[in-house]
Write a protein that holds these residues in place. Structure first.
Motif, mmCIF file in Angstrom:
data_model
loop_
_atom_site.group_PDB
_atom_site.id
_atom_site.type_symbol
_atom_site.label_atom_id
_atom_site.label_comp_id
_atom_site.label_asym_id
_atom_site.label_seq_id
_atom_site.Cartn_x
_atom_site.Cartn_y
_atom_site.Cartn_z
ATOM 1 N N TYR A 101 0.840 -1.200 0.000
ATOM 2 C CA TYR A 101 0.000 0.000 0.000
ATOM 3 C C TYR A 101 0.867 1.238 0.000
ATOM 4 C CZ TYR A 101 0.622 0.382 5.128
ATOM 5 O OH TYR A 101 1.123 0.518 6.398
ATOM 6 N N SER A 102 0.266 2.324 -0.424
ATOM 7 C CA SER A 102 0.994 3.584 -0.382
ATOM 8 C C SER A 102 0.080 4.686 0.117
ATOM 9 C CB SER A 102 1.560 3.935 -1.766
ATOM 10 O OG SER A 102 0.558 4.455 -2.592
ATOM 11 N N LEU B 31 3.646 17.806 1.210
ATOM 12 C CA LEU B 31 3.594 16.717 0.234
ATOM 13 C C LEU B 31 4.219 15.502 0.884
ATOM 14 C CD1 LEU B 31 3.122 15.634 -2.666
ATOM 15 C CD2 LEU B 31 5.438 16.352 -3.196
ATOM 16 N N LEU B 32 3.502 14.404 0.865
ATOM 17 C CA LEU B 32 4.048 13.174 1.435
ATOM 18 C C LEU B 32 3.694 12.012 0.524
ATOM 19 C CD1 LEU B 32 4.511 11.765 4.773
ATOM 20 C CD2 LEU B 32 2.682 10.635 3.529
ATOM 21 N N ILE B 33 4.712 11.237 0.141
ATOM 22 C CA ILE B 33 4.463 10.013 -0.630
ATOM 23 C C ILE B 33 5.246 8.894 0.038
ATOM 24 C CG2 ILE B 33 4.706 8.864 -2.861
ATOM 25 C CD1 ILE B 33 4.612 11.674 -4.156
ATOM 26 N N GLN B 34 4.572 7.874 0.482
ATOM 27 C CA GLN B 34 5.254 6.748 1.126
ATOM 28 C C GLN B 34 4.662 5.439 0.665
ATOM 29 O OE1 GLN B 34 5.428 6.827 5.420
ATOM 30 N NE2 GLN B 34 6.599 8.728 5.432
ATOM 31 N N THR B 35 5.534 4.446 0.464
ATOM 32 C CA THR B 35 5.009 3.117 0.114
ATOM 33 C C THR B 35 5.379 2.126 1.204
ATOM 34 O OG1 THR B 35 6.998 2.514 -1.089
ATOM 35 C CG2 THR B 35 5.250 3.543 -2.367
ATOM 36 N N MET C 94 -4.597 10.030 0.225
ATOM 37 C CA MET C 94 -4.940 8.903 -0.647
ATOM 38 C C MET C 94 -4.286 7.631 -0.172
ATOM 39 S SD MET C 94 -5.382 10.125 -4.514
ATOM 40 C CE MET C 94 -5.702 8.443 -4.863
ATOM 41 N N ARG D 208 -3.630 3.793 -1.463
ATOM 42 C CA ARG D 208 -3.699 2.861 -2.588
ATOM 43 C C ARG D 208 -3.291 1.500 -2.049
ATOM 44 N NH1 ARG D 208 -0.499 7.200 -4.637
ATOM 45 N NH2 ARG D 208 -1.470 8.332 -6.351
#
Lengths: 765, 154
Positions: free
Chosen positions: B67-68, B100-104, B134, B136
């Motif tokens: 998931y991310s 802004l944050l994007i992590q998987t 969000m 995913r």
């Protein structure tokens, strides 16, 4: 008796055995059912109306058929229909579509107009654009040829329609199945060969005007054509104009994922569009030498569904959009496709030499508000090369040359040819999907059609192709870090590395035709290929509108397929039956495989989709049966079935994307005999039943089955001694709400267009 | 008559050829379940300078994948929210220093159920306002489920 067992040993697979025996069974039934019946023939000639029904099939019955088969009798058979001649002489499964069919079935886009043909479906995007699927294969696996030149648009994109003026299409030959041996790379799934009208046969001036309207999306349009011939010279011109509004669906809301969107009066917000096309030709038609120069341009501007750019939910200013159903606001695409074709031919003795030179340019721009996805800056930088609303641009130029010599000998019809092509692809805009690239290719082929006996014909072909692609590098204009102030040069990612690949391919094809009287039997086995495209080799970016990170594979091999096609057709005075099954095996089908993985750096947190190659087995068949009850009534049954399965790789057991569900059409047509005001009137009703599609592959959804009723009627009307052909269509009579499994917007559950009434008038002078 | 013999022969072959053993394929999407202690929920409010305690319940019929999480501003109200209820949104504004944050995250192998947790620090100096959160989620076959939530950072 015709029993050829062509054994293609691919894998120990019972499906194949099933298919082979099914084919044998049908062939034997067809040949068994062939019993010449003198009595029926007599009946036909006694009844004049039945004789007329016969002529509708454009044939003359053999005069005497008490013994069979005998060569002398075949010589009495007069075959005058071109479509039938092609079906008899080509060992592939070929459909010839004539102008009348296109006119009577005309829809918003050419492929939509052809959807009725068994084995043909389409990926529709909005009401004015669509791309072909032949037996479930599409994109770069189906080749579109227009006036002898391979049509080069952006075939890889699901939301890119076919840039063809459907009013200019006079005849369309559809090859269902591989035809690489004749057409080269990309003809692996089939070919749609569109031809414009033949040059005027007689001296003088003439032309035609067609006008039409469609109720569902408020489409108004038409096409006018004028031609002139004097002795050996002719000139022709055509102008096509269309303007349409948002199309309407029988629902007041849709869910883009779970995001509810209310639709104003059922209108698919911002799906309006415009089209403006022109074409012109000048030619010299000598006894032996002919030359035609044609220039054409197709320009379209069409909006995308504003609430879902791609498949991504978007908040929109509904007040602004709903003010008018005809305006085209962001997001939208503009495409201009220009073609220049010069065709030369020279007939010398038994030789027929042809040289085609072509230039085409496909200029596509996609406009959309800037939305920062992933690591893109929150505010679009002012110093960027492109305006903030130019998301993508593709500019493709193609130069091509085809040479061919056909030699007509006693029993052999030989063809030798060569082709060459150079492509130059540029990209633009702030979004990235495919890198810029150049590509050149050349190929040589030889075909021999050998008339063994008047009943038996063999076809053999061999082709070699070479292709070379040079992919340019692409670097992001923004750094992929959460805090852009800390970015280093390394944070500007390379989405594509520069590289070159060369491909060679050798394909062959062998076919046999057996045409005893009113029976046509054929078989063809052959290989076909497709060179990988830049996107498959080099993609390394996020398709934000699909929430996926697409990763290319520079080591992909050319896609290869082996296919067995069979075809049987039986024609009786009241019946016309045809059945065309196929089995197809891909040793390395190129497939965009969704994985479980997510990627932060290159994928901005999106799911990774890898281009991979897998073995694929496909089989299916099309069926059509026409019964002419009497001179007025006829009934038709059409059916199509295709099954695909990946036999290796991560998605073993899964189907291929965009697999068309099994479907059938039952038709009744009434053609009363009239005199005077109305001539050649027709009334037709189509009942279309499409099965539920449960064979899906991520990210698809199971699509329920549906039934539709379509009506067609028309007549030539005499007004002041002039004939005006009038056609009327009611599509989706009951305003049924249904989903099309192969539609672009299927994943967001957008239903297909509701009821549509269309009227068209055409006048020839 | 030859046809009948052939026909019978074929029927024997057809009958002798049993149903193919087709591998069972997974056609179900993974699920993001909303429980009482899931966080954030649609319209949740988070304070700057605090830690966002992410918690979500994932389930799949065969095996979960990964998931991310993605937090980005929605000052322009562009919406990928997949929730039907919209929250009270601030007026549209121009971002200056948005978060802004994007992590998987990978999910351990072989699980059909998993509780995803993460501690996300919300810096004190970022722009307050409407954000998208969000989630995913994939399963091993590559089916993906999205959940887009509208949250507010104050």
């Amino acid at each position: 008796m015709f029993h050829v067992v062509v054994f293609v040993y691919l894998q120990c697979n019972c499906i194949l055995l099933h298919m082979t025996y099914l084919l044998l069974f049908v062939t034997s039934l067809l040949s068994f059912s062939y019993v010449p019946e003198q009595r029926l023939l007599e009946a036909t000639y006694l009844d004049s109306t039945e004789g007329q029904a016969q002529r509708r099939w454009d044939t003359v019955i053999p005069a005497k058929l008490d013994t069979f088969p005998r060569i002398q009798e075949l010589e009495e058979v007069v075959v005058i229909d071109q479509a039938e001649m092609i079906r008899r002489e080509e060992s592939n499964n070929v459909e010839l579509i004539k102008q009348d069919f296109i006119r009577e079935n005309r829809s918003g886009s050419l492929m939509k107009s052809l959807e009725r043909i068994p084995g043909i479906s389409m990926i529709g995007i909005g009401s004015g654009a669509s791309k072909p699927l032949i037996r479930g294969l599409g994109f770069n696996q189906v080749m579109v040829v227009e006036n002898g030149l391979k049509h080069e648009g952006q075939q890889w994109g699901a939301d890119h329609g076919l840039e063809v003026d459907q009013f200019a299409a006079d005849q369309i030959q559809i090859i269902k199945g591989p035809a690489s041996f004749k057409y080269g790379s990309d003809a692996i799934g089939g070919v749609i060969d569109i031809r414009e009208k033949l040059a005027p046969a007689e001296d003088g001036f003439g032309g035609s005007v067609e006008l039409g309207a469609r109720s569902n999306n408020g489409w108004f349009g038409g096409s006018a054509n004028v031609f002139y011939r004097k002795n050996n010279w002719f000139a022709e011109g055509r102008l096509t104009v269309a303007d349409y509004g948002d199309f309407r669906v029988p629902t007041d809301s849709v869910f883009v994922y779970d995001f509810g969107v209310a639709l104003h009066e059922g209108q698919v917000r911002n799906s309006a569009g415009q089209e403006l096309d022109f074409s012109t030709r000048v030619g010299f038609l000598g006894k032996n030498f002919r030359n035609t120069l044609g220039v054409s341009r197709v320009s379209t501007k069409a909006g995308f569904f504003a609430n879902a750019h791609g498949l991504e939910p978007r908040q929109v200013d509904t007040g602004l959009h709903d003010r008018s159903s005809r305006d085209i606001l962001l997001p939208f695409q503009e495409v201009t496709h220009t073609k220049v074709i010069n065709k030369v031919s020279y007939a010398a003795g038994k030789n027929f030499l042809q040289l085609d030179l072509g230039y085409q340019r496909n200029d596509r721009k996609e406009w959309s508000q800037y939305v920062n996805h992933g690591y893109m800056p929150a505010i679009y930088p002012a110093e960027m090369l492109y305006p903030s609303n130019q998301e993508r641009a593709f500019d493709k130029e193609v130069f091509s040359i085809n040479v061919k010599d056909e030699i007509f000998l006693d029993r052999h019809e030989l063809g030798f040819g060569a082709s060459g092509e150079y492509q130059h692809n540029d990209i633009g805009g702030w979004g990235f999907l495919i890198p810029a690239f150049q590509q050149y290719s050349y190929g040589f082929f030889a075909i021999d059609k050998y008339k063994l006996t008047p009943l038996w014909q063999l076809t053999a072909a061999l082709r070699f192709d070479h292709s070379q692609i040079h992919v340019e590098e692409y670097q992001d204009w923004f750094p992929s870090v959460e805090d852009a102030s800390q970015a280093t040069e390394d944070d500007y990612l390379f989405r594509a590395e520069e590289f070159q690949r060369k491909f060679n391919s050798l394909v062959w094809s062998v076919g046999v035709n057996y045409n005893p009287g009113d029976l046509v039997l054929k078989a063809n086995v052959g290989t076909s290929f497709r060179m990988p495209i830049a996107k498959e080799l080099a993609a390394n970016g996020v398709n934000y509108h699909y929430f996926r990170y697409e990763r290319g594979n520079a080591n992909l091999d050319p896609e290869r397929s082996l296919q067995l096609d069979l075809g049987g057709e039986l024609k009786k005075e009241k019946w016309l039956l045809s059945f065309s099954p196929f089995v197809n095996y891909f040793s390395n089908y190129i497939y965009l495989n969704p994985t479980a993985e997510m990627d932060v750096l290159y994928g901005a947190g999106n799911q990774v989709f890898n281009y991979t190659q897998a073995e694929v087995l496909r089989y299916g068949a099309e069926l059509s049966a026409l019964y002419q009850l009497n001179s007025k009534w006829s009934f038709e049954l059409l059916g199509e079935y295709v099954y695909s399965e990946q036999k290796s790789g991560d998605k073993q057991g899964f189907t291929l994307p965009f697999s068309p569900p099994t479907s059938g059409i039952i038709n009744a047509t009434y053609k009363p005999l009239t005199e005077g005001f109305f001539s050649n009137p027709y009334f037709a009703v189509d009942f279309r039943a499409t099965a539920r599609q449960e064979n899906i592959v991520p990210p698809e959804k199971v699509t329920p089955g549906y039934q539709l009723v379509n009506l067609r009627a028309g007549s030539a009307i005499s007004v002041f001694g002039q004939e005006i052909q009038t056609d009327l269509q009611v599509q989706n009579l009951f305003n049924t709400r249904y989903l099309n499994h192969t539609s672009f917007y299927r994943l967001i559950n957008l239903p297909e267009a509701g009821r549509n009434i269309s009227v068209s008038l055409s006048y020839e002078f | 008559m030859k046809n009948w013999r052939l026909f019978i022969l074929m029927m024997i072959f057809l009958a002798s050829c049993g149903e193919d053993e087709k591998p069972l394929i997974d056609t179900e999407y993974p699920e993001i379940l909303v429980e009482d202690d899931s966080f954030p929920l649609q319209c949740s409010v988070i304070e700057r300078g605090t830690t966002l305690e992410f918690k979500a319940y994932f389930s799949d019929n065969v095996e979960l994948g990964s998931y991310s999480l993605d937090i980005h501003h929605n000052f322009d109200h562009h919406t990928h929210s997949t929730e039907v209820n919209s929250c009270n949104e601030d007026p549209i504004k121009t971002p200056v220093n948005p978060l802004l944050l994007i992590q998987t995250f990978t999910i351990p192998e072989g699980l059909t159920e998993y509780v995803g947790t993460a501690e996300i620090e919300i810096p004190a100096d970022i722009d307050p306002g409407d954000y998208h959160f969000m989630i995913r989620l994939t399963d091993q076959e590559g089916w993906q489920t999205l959940q887009g939530l509208s949250i507010k950072i104050e």
